[in-house]
Design a protein around this motif. Sequence first.
Motif, PDB file in Angstrom:
ATOM      1  N   ALA A 102      37.603  56.661 -18.620  1.00 13.36           N
ATOM      2  CA  ALA A 102      37.044  55.331 -18.402  1.00 13.36           C
ATOM      3  C   ALA A 102      35.540  55.394 -18.625  1.00 13.36           C
ATOM      4  O   ALA A 102      34.946  56.470 -18.624  1.00 13.36           O
ATOM      5  CB  ALA A 102      37.343  54.861 -16.983  1.00 13.36           C
ATOM      6  N   LEU A 103      34.947  54.211 -18.839  1.00 12.17           N
ATOM      7  CA  LEU A 103      33.496  54.121 -19.000  1.00 12.17           C
ATOM      8  C   LEU A 103      32.911  53.479 -17.758  1.00 12.17           C
ATOM      9  O   LEU A 103      33.383  52.423 -17.325  1.00 12.17           O
ATOM     10  CB  LEU A 103      33.148  53.289 -20.240  1.00 12.17           C
ATOM     11  CG  LEU A 103      33.285  53.944 -21.609  1.00 12.17           C
ATOM     12  CD1 LEU A 103      32.604  55.311 -21.641  1.00 12.17           C
ATOM     13  CD2 LEU A 103      34.710  54.069 -22.064  1.00 12.17           C
ATOM     14  N   THR A 104      31.885  54.108 -17.187  1.00 15.02           N
ATOM     15  CA  THR A 104      31.282  53.598 -15.958  1.00 15.02           C
ATOM     16  C   THR A 104      29.789  53.362 -16.160  1.00 15.02           C
ATOM     17  O   THR A 104      29.230  53.727 -17.188  1.00 15.02           O
ATOM     18  CB  THR A 104      31.473  54.591 -14.800  1.00 15.02           C
ATOM     19  OG1 THR A 104      30.881  55.831 -15.182  1.00 15.02           O
ATOM     20  CG2 THR A 104      32.946  54.818 -14.495  1.00 15.02           C
ATOM     21  N   ARG A 105      29.191  52.755 -15.151  1.00 16.20           N
ATOM     22  CA  ARG A 105      27.762  52.450 -15.171  1.00 16.20           C
ATOM     23  C   ARG A 105      26.946  53.674 -15.568  1.00 16.20           C
ATOM     24  O   ARG A 105      27.188  54.771 -15.048  1.00 16.20           O
ATOM     25  CB  ARG A 105      27.367  52.000 -13.761  1.00 16.20           C
ATOM     26  CG  ARG A 105      26.155  51.099 -13.672  1.00 16.20           C
ATOM     27  CD  ARG A 105      26.419  49.855 -14.391  1.00 16.20           C
ATOM     28  NE  ARG A 105      25.492  48.767 -14.343  1.00 16.20           N
ATOM     29  CZ  ARG A 105      24.844  48.257 -13.299  1.00 16.20           C
ATOM     30  NH1 ARG A 105      24.897  48.768 -12.143  1.00 16.20           N
ATOM     31  NH2 ARG A 105      24.109  47.199 -13.423  1.00 16.20           N
ATOM     32  N   ASP A 107      24.376  56.518 -15.478  1.00 16.71           N
ATOM     33  CA  ASP A 107      23.979  57.160 -14.214  1.00 16.71           C
ATOM     34  C   ASP A 107      22.579  56.746 -13.757  1.00 16.71           C
ATOM     35  O   ASP A 107      22.289  56.757 -12.569  1.00 16.71           O
ATOM     36  CB  ASP A 107      24.127  58.686 -14.282  1.00 16.71           C
ATOM     37  CG  ASP A 107      23.277  59.329 -15.368  1.00 16.71           C
ATOM     38  OD1 ASP A 107      22.658  58.603 -16.164  1.00 16.71           O
ATOM     39  OD2 ASP A 107      23.235  60.575 -15.401  1.00 16.71           O
ATOM     40  N   VAL A 149      33.880  59.085 -18.085  1.00 22.03           N
ATOM     41  CA  VAL A 149      34.417  59.896 -16.980  1.00 22.03           C
ATOM     42  C   VAL A 149      35.928  60.061 -17.127  1.00 22.03           C
ATOM     43  O   VAL A 149      36.624  59.195 -17.669  1.00 22.03           O
ATOM     44  CB  VAL A 149      34.133  59.266 -15.588  1.00 22.03           C
ATOM     45  CG1 VAL A 149      32.647  59.179 -15.322  1.00 22.03           C
ATOM     46  CG2 VAL A 149      34.779  57.891 -15.452  1.00 22.03           C
TER      47      VAL A 149
ATOM     48  N   LEU B   2      35.744  53.233  -6.012  1.00 17.26           N
ATOM     49  CA  LEU B   2      35.742  54.374  -6.930  1.00 17.26           C
ATOM     50  C   LEU B   2      36.345  55.573  -6.218  1.00 17.26           C
ATOM     51  O   LEU B   2      36.120  55.776  -5.024  1.00 17.26           O
ATOM     52  CB  LEU B   2      34.298  54.707  -7.333  1.00 17.26           C
ATOM     53  CG  LEU B   2      33.666  53.858  -8.427  1.00 17.26           C
ATOM     54  CD1 LEU B   2      32.200  54.239  -8.571  1.00 17.26           C
ATOM     55  CD2 LEU B   2      34.381  54.023  -9.754  1.00 17.26           C
ATOM     56  N   ILE B   6      34.480  60.389  -8.451  1.00 14.85           N
ATOM     57  CA  ILE B   6      33.727  59.657  -9.474  1.00 14.85           C
ATOM     58  C   ILE B   6      32.336  59.321  -8.948  1.00 14.85           C
ATOM     59  O   ILE B   6      32.184  58.754  -7.870  1.00 14.85           O
ATOM     60  CB  ILE B   6      34.457  58.346  -9.876  1.00 14.85           C
ATOM     61  CG1 ILE B   6      35.885  58.625 -10.379  1.00 14.85           C
ATOM     62  CG2 ILE B   6      33.656  57.574 -10.920  1.00 14.85           C
ATOM     63  CD1 ILE B   6      35.981  59.354 -11.696  1.00 14.85           C
ATOM     64  N   LEU B   7      31.330  59.692  -9.739  1.00 16.18           N
ATOM     65  CA  LEU B   7      29.948  59.428  -9.377  1.00 16.18           C
ATOM     66  C   LEU B   7      29.728  57.919  -9.235  1.00 16.18           C
ATOM     67  O   LEU B   7      30.195  57.140 -10.050  1.00 16.18           O
ATOM     68  CB  LEU B   7      29.041  59.979 -10.481  1.00 16.18           C
ATOM     69  CG  LEU B   7      27.533  59.813 -10.299  1.00 16.18           C
ATOM     70  CD1 LEU B   7      27.031  60.809  -9.252  1.00 16.18           C
ATOM     71  CD2 LEU B   7      26.807  60.021 -11.622  1.00 16.18           C
ATOM     72  N   PRO B   9      26.645  55.701  -9.180  1.00 21.72           N
ATOM     73  CA  PRO B   9      25.178  55.560  -9.265  1.00 21.72           C
ATOM     74  C   PRO B   9      24.657  54.326  -8.523  1.00 21.72           C
ATOM     75  O   PRO B   9      23.538  54.346  -8.001  1.00 21.72           O
ATOM     76  CB  PRO B   9      24.895  55.475 -10.763  1.00 21.72           C
ATOM     77  CG  PRO B   9      26.199  55.308 -11.444  1.00 21.72           C
ATOM     78  CD  PRO B   9      27.276  55.723 -10.505  1.00 21.72           C
ATOM     79  N   GLN B  10      25.474  53.255  -8.447  1.00 19.01           N
ATOM     80  CA  GLN B  10      25.008  52.055  -7.733  1.00 19.01           C
ATOM     81  C   GLN B  10      24.910  52.330  -6.236  1.00 19.01           C
ATOM     82  O   GLN B  10      23.927  51.963  -5.590  1.00 19.01           O
ATOM     83  CB  GLN B  10      25.976  50.896  -7.982  1.00 19.01           C
ATOM     84  CG  GLN B  10      26.005  50.447  -9.423  1.00 19.01           C
ATOM     85  CD  GLN B  10      26.901  49.236  -9.622  1.00 19.01           C
ATOM     86  OE1 GLN B  10      26.436  48.097  -9.566  1.00 19.01           O
ATOM     87  NE2 GLN B  10      28.173  49.462  -9.846  1.00 19.01           N
ATOM     88  N   GLN B  12      24.456  55.192  -4.875  1.00 20.67           N
ATOM     89  CA  GLN B  12      23.325  56.110  -4.674  1.00 20.67           C
ATOM     90  C   GLN B  12      21.993  55.368  -4.660  1.00 20.67           C
ATOM     91  O   GLN B  12      21.107  55.676  -3.861  1.00 20.67           O
ATOM     92  CB  GLN B  12      23.295  57.170  -5.787  1.00 20.67           C
ATOM     93  CG  GLN B  12      24.400  58.207  -5.660  1.00 20.67           C
ATOM     94  CD  GLN B  12      24.385  59.215  -6.815  1.00 20.67           C
ATOM     95  OE1 GLN B  12      23.763  58.972  -7.851  1.00 20.67           O
ATOM     96  NE2 GLN B  12      25.074  60.323  -6.620  1.00 20.67           N
ATOM     97  N   ASN B  61      41.265  49.759 -11.895  1.00 24.40           N
ATOM     98  CA  ASN B  61      41.528  50.729 -12.952  1.00 24.40           C
ATOM     99  C   ASN B  61      41.827  52.042 -12.243  1.00 24.40           C
ATOM    100  O   ASN B  61      40.920  52.725 -11.776  1.00 24.40           O
ATOM    101  CB  ASN B  61      40.317  50.871 -13.870  1.00 24.40           C
ATOM    102  CG  ASN B  61      40.548  51.931 -14.943  1.00 24.40           C
ATOM    103  OD1 ASN B  61      41.558  52.628 -14.931  1.00 24.40           O
ATOM    104  ND2 ASN B  61      39.609  52.038 -15.868  1.00 24.40           N
ATOM    105  N   VAL B  63      42.516  54.850 -13.138  1.00 21.53           N
ATOM    106  CA  VAL B  63      41.949  56.084 -13.690  1.00 21.53           C
ATOM    107  C   VAL B  63      40.738  56.503 -12.854  1.00 21.53           C
ATOM    108  O   VAL B  63      40.506  57.681 -12.625  1.00 21.53           O
ATOM    109  CB  VAL B  63      41.526  55.887 -15.171  1.00 21.53           C
ATOM    110  CG1 VAL B  63      40.799  57.109 -15.716  1.00 21.53           C
ATOM    111  CG2 VAL B  63      42.746  55.578 -16.031  1.00 21.53           C
ATOM    112  N   ILE B  64      39.985  55.523 -12.372  1.00 21.32           N
ATOM    113  CA  ILE B  64      38.757  55.846 -11.639  1.00 21.32           C
ATOM    114  C   ILE B  64      38.695  55.206 -10.246  1.00 21.32           C
ATOM    115  O   ILE B  64      37.802  55.529  -9.471  1.00 21.32           O
ATOM    116  CB  ILE B  64      37.489  55.402 -12.433  1.00 21.32           C
ATOM    117  CG1 ILE B  64      37.605  53.933 -12.889  1.00 21.32           C
ATOM    118  CG2 ILE B  64      37.240  56.318 -13.610  1.00 21.32           C
ATOM    119  CD1 ILE B  64      36.314  53.352 -13.400  1.00 21.32           C
TER     120      ILE B  64
END
Lengths: 228, 79
Positions: A102-105, A107, A149, B2, B6-7, B9-10, B12, B61, B63-64
Motif C-alpha cells: 500500500a502507499l501511505t503518507r 514520512d 509499505v 493503522l 505500520i509507521l 508519520p501523522q 508522530q 485497507n 493490508v495496512i
Amino acid sequence: MTTRVGVVTFPGSLDERDAQRAVKLAGAEPVALWHGDKSLRQVDAVILPGGFSYGDYLRCGAIARFSPVMETIIEEARAGLPVLGICNGFQMLCESHLLPGALTRNDHLHFICRDQRLRVENADTAWTRDYAEGDEITVPLKNGEGGYVADERTLDELEAEGRVVFRYLGGNPNGSRRDIAGVTNAAGNVVGLMPHPEHAVEALTGPTTDGLAFFTSVTTSVLRKLVA
Amino acid sequence: MLKPEILDPQGQAVQRALPRLGFDGVRDVRQGKRFELEMDGPVDDTVLDRVREMARTFLANTVIEDFDVRVEVTEEESR
C-alpha cells in the motif's frame, strides 16, 4: 499494426493527457477510456494515470478501485493484459490487490515535487522491456502519499522474485520501505510506480526523455506476444 | 487504525507537537479513522456481518489497517 493503449480518465485524474501524448510519441495509438464505462474498447494495454481520483477521499485510489472500468481492468489484468499504474494509478492497483502493499503518507508529511533518479531493477516486465537492468533514469516525482509499505514477508518475497521494478536513488524521498519506487505482479504484466515517466518523454517539457521507454516497451511486449 | 507495524508519520507529528503546547507525558500517538453509520431498522447479526464485510472490503485497507465494529444506540432510538 499499431498498438492501442487505453488511458483511463477518472473524476480528478490529472495526467491522462500527458500519458496519451507519451503513448503517441512512442508510436502507439492512445485510446481514451472512461471510468464509468465497462468497455476497454479492444485496447492492447491500459494506463491508470496520476491525479487525485475522487478527491483521494477515503484513501487514495480506494473509490476508483470500485468504478465500472476497474471491474473489467482487474479481470483482464489477471488474464495478462498489460496495465501500468502511475502515482494515483499505482495506488489503485494496490487497492485492487493486483499489486501487493500500500502507499501511505510521505514520512516527512510534505508533498514532494522534484526530478528523481531511479534504478531499473527488472527489465523483464511488459512496461520495462526496452530498458536494461541497472539503467539509471531521471523522471519527475510528485506526491503526498508515496510511501510504499508492505509486511516484511511480502517485501522479502518481492525481492526474492525480482518483483521490485524500480528503486529510488540519491536519497529516499518518502520513506518507502527498501527504497521501493515501483513493483510488478508475478506475471510481469501489471506494473505500478509513484514517479511519472509520462512527464519525461520530450526535451521541451521534461527533465529527460528517460520515460519514453515505458511506452515503447509495451508495444514491444504486445507485438512479441502476437508473434509468439 | 493503522496496524502497529505500520509507521504513522501523522501520529508522530501530533506527538511532537504536544510538549510544545504544554501537554507532557504522552508516550505515543497513533491516528486513525472513525465512520459512523446509521442503519435502517435494528442491527442484528446479519446486518452486523454486512457492516463487517463493508469495513473489510471498502472502509479499511486491511493490508495496512485493522478495524473493529461497535454498535451504539442513537439518542433518538433510546428515547
